[in-house]
Scaffold this motif. Structure first.
Motif, short mmCIF file in Angstrom:
data_model
loop_
_atom_site.label_atom_id
_atom_site.label_comp_id
_atom_site.label_asym_id
_atom_site.label_seq_id
_atom_site.Cartn_x
_atom_site.Cartn_y
_atom_site.Cartn_z
N ARG A 167 -13.19 -73.42 40.86
CA ARG A 167 -14.56 -73.13 40.47
C ARG A 167 -14.71 -71.66 40.11
O ARG A 167 -15.45 -71.30 39.19
CB ARG A 167 -15.50 -73.50 41.62
N LYS A 168 -14.01 -70.80 40.81
CA LYS A 168 -14.08 -69.37 40.54
C LYS A 168 -13.51 -69.05 39.16
O LYS A 168 -14.02 -68.19 38.46
CB LYS A 168 -13.32 -68.57 41.60
N MET A 169 -12.46 -69.77 38.78
CA MET A 169 -11.89 -69.56 37.46
C MET A 169 -12.89 -69.96 36.38
O MET A 169 -12.98 -69.32 35.34
CB MET A 169 -10.59 -70.36 37.30
N THR A 187 -16.38 -56.41 27.26
CA THR A 187 -15.26 -57.29 26.94
C THR A 187 -14.09 -57.03 27.88
O THR A 187 -13.49 -57.96 28.41
CB THR A 187 -14.82 -57.08 25.47
N GLN A 188 -13.78 -55.76 28.14
CA GLN A 188 -12.68 -55.43 29.04
C GLN A 188 -13.00 -55.86 30.47
O GLN A 188 -12.13 -56.36 31.18
CB GLN A 188 -12.38 -53.92 29.00
N LYS A 189 -14.24 -55.69 30.89
CA LYS A 189 -14.63 -56.09 32.24
C LYS A 189 -14.49 -57.60 32.41
O LYS A 189 -14.10 -58.09 33.48
CB LYS A 189 -16.04 -55.62 32.56
N GLY A 190 -14.78 -58.36 31.38
CA GLY A 190 -14.58 -59.81 31.42
C GLY A 190 -13.12 -60.16 31.63
O GLY A 190 -12.78 -61.04 32.43
N LYS A 191 -12.24 -59.45 30.93
CA LYS A 191 -10.80 -59.66 31.09
C LYS A 191 -10.35 -59.25 32.50
O LYS A 191 -9.54 -59.93 33.13
CB LYS A 191 -10.03 -58.86 30.05
N ASP A 192 -10.87 -58.11 32.98
CA ASP A 192 -10.52 -57.63 34.32
C ASP A 192 -10.97 -58.63 35.39
O ASP A 192 -10.25 -58.86 36.36
CB ASP A 192 -11.14 -56.27 34.59
N MET A 234 -9.70 -62.71 39.43
CA MET A 234 -9.89 -64.07 39.96
C MET A 234 -8.55 -64.80 40.04
O MET A 234 -8.27 -65.48 41.03
CB MET A 234 -10.86 -64.86 39.08
N THR A 235 -7.74 -64.65 39.02
CA THR A 235 -6.42 -65.28 39.01
C THR A 235 -5.58 -64.78 40.19
O THR A 235 -4.96 -65.57 40.89
CB THR A 235 -5.70 -65.00 37.68
N ASN A 236 -5.58 -63.48 40.41
CA ASN A 236 -4.82 -62.91 41.53
C ASN A 236 -5.39 -63.35 42.87
O ASN A 236 -4.64 -63.62 43.80
CB ASN A 236 -4.79 -61.39 41.42
N ALA A 237 -6.71 -63.41 42.97
CA ALA A 237 -7.34 -63.79 44.24
C ALA A 237 -7.02 -65.24 44.61
O ALA A 237 -6.89 -65.56 45.79
CB ALA A 237 -8.85 -63.60 44.15
N LEU A 279 -18.72 -57.29 41.08
CA LEU A 279 -18.05 -58.57 41.26
C LEU A 279 -16.54 -58.39 41.26
O LEU A 279 -15.84 -58.96 42.09
CB LEU A 279 -18.48 -59.56 40.16
N ILE A 280 -16.03 -57.58 40.36
CA ILE A 280 -14.58 -57.32 40.31
C ILE A 280 -14.12 -56.72 41.63
O ILE A 280 -13.10 -57.13 42.20
CB ILE A 280 -14.22 -56.43 39.11
N ALA A 281 -14.87 -55.75 42.15
CA ALA A 281 -14.51 -55.13 43.43
C ALA A 281 -14.53 -56.14 44.56
O ALA A 281 -13.65 -56.14 45.43
CB ALA A 281 -15.45 -53.97 43.72
N ALA A 282 -15.54 -57.02 44.57
CA ALA A 282 -15.64 -58.03 45.63
C ALA A 282 -14.46 -59.00 45.56
O ALA A 282 -13.90 -59.38 46.60
CB ALA A 282 -16.95 -58.80 45.51
N VAL A 283 -14.05 -59.37 44.38
CA VAL A 283 -12.92 -60.29 44.23
C VAL A 283 -11.61 -59.64 44.65
O VAL A 283 -10.76 -60.28 45.26
CB VAL A 283 -12.84 -60.81 42.77
N LYS A 284 -11.48 -58.36 44.38
CA LYS A 284 -10.23 -57.65 44.71
C LYS A 284 -10.09 -57.34 46.20
O LYS A 284 -9.00 -57.01 46.64
CB LYS A 284 -10.13 -56.36 43.91
N LYS A 285 -11.17 -57.42 46.96
CA LYS A 285 -11.10 -57.09 48.40
C LYS A 285 -10.19 -58.04 49.13
O LYS A 285 -10.07 -59.17 48.92
CB LYS A 285 -12.49 -57.17 49.04
#
Length: 98
Positions: free
Chosen positions: A2-4, A33-38, A43-46, A92-98
């Protein structure tokens, strides 16, 4: 999984905003655009650690909803990226990377 799907949706929003052009001085179409890729990469790594992803799902969902709301507002306002939208992506990116 779902996250993906959420990441893909945000990537689509980034592309929709990019097609409209414009933006504030610090939040450009290219930045969105870059933030979307990041976000997709994060998400993939998480998802490599399903237990951790499950534990953080509620936080991600809350941040994702904030991002979606800001993206929809930006799209409604002529499709111009806003500093608030860039900040929501960053959070959101920071939260996912935690």
């Amino acid at each position: 999984m779902r996250k993906m799907l959420l990441a893909a949706a945000f990537g689509s929003l980034a592309l929709a905003l990019a097609s409209c052009g414009g933006g504030s001085s610090s939040c450009t179409v290219e930045a969105i655009t870059q933030k979307g890729k990041d976000l997709t990469e994060a998400m993939t790594n998480a998802m490599k650690d399903p237990a951790k992803a499950q534990a953080n799902a509620q936080t991600w969902a809350q941040k994702a909803q904030e991002l979606l709301t800001k993206a929809q507002a930006a799209q409604s306002a002529g499709g111009k990226p806003t500093d608030e939208l860039c900040k929501a992506y960053d959070e959101l990116i920071a939260a996912v990377k935690k």
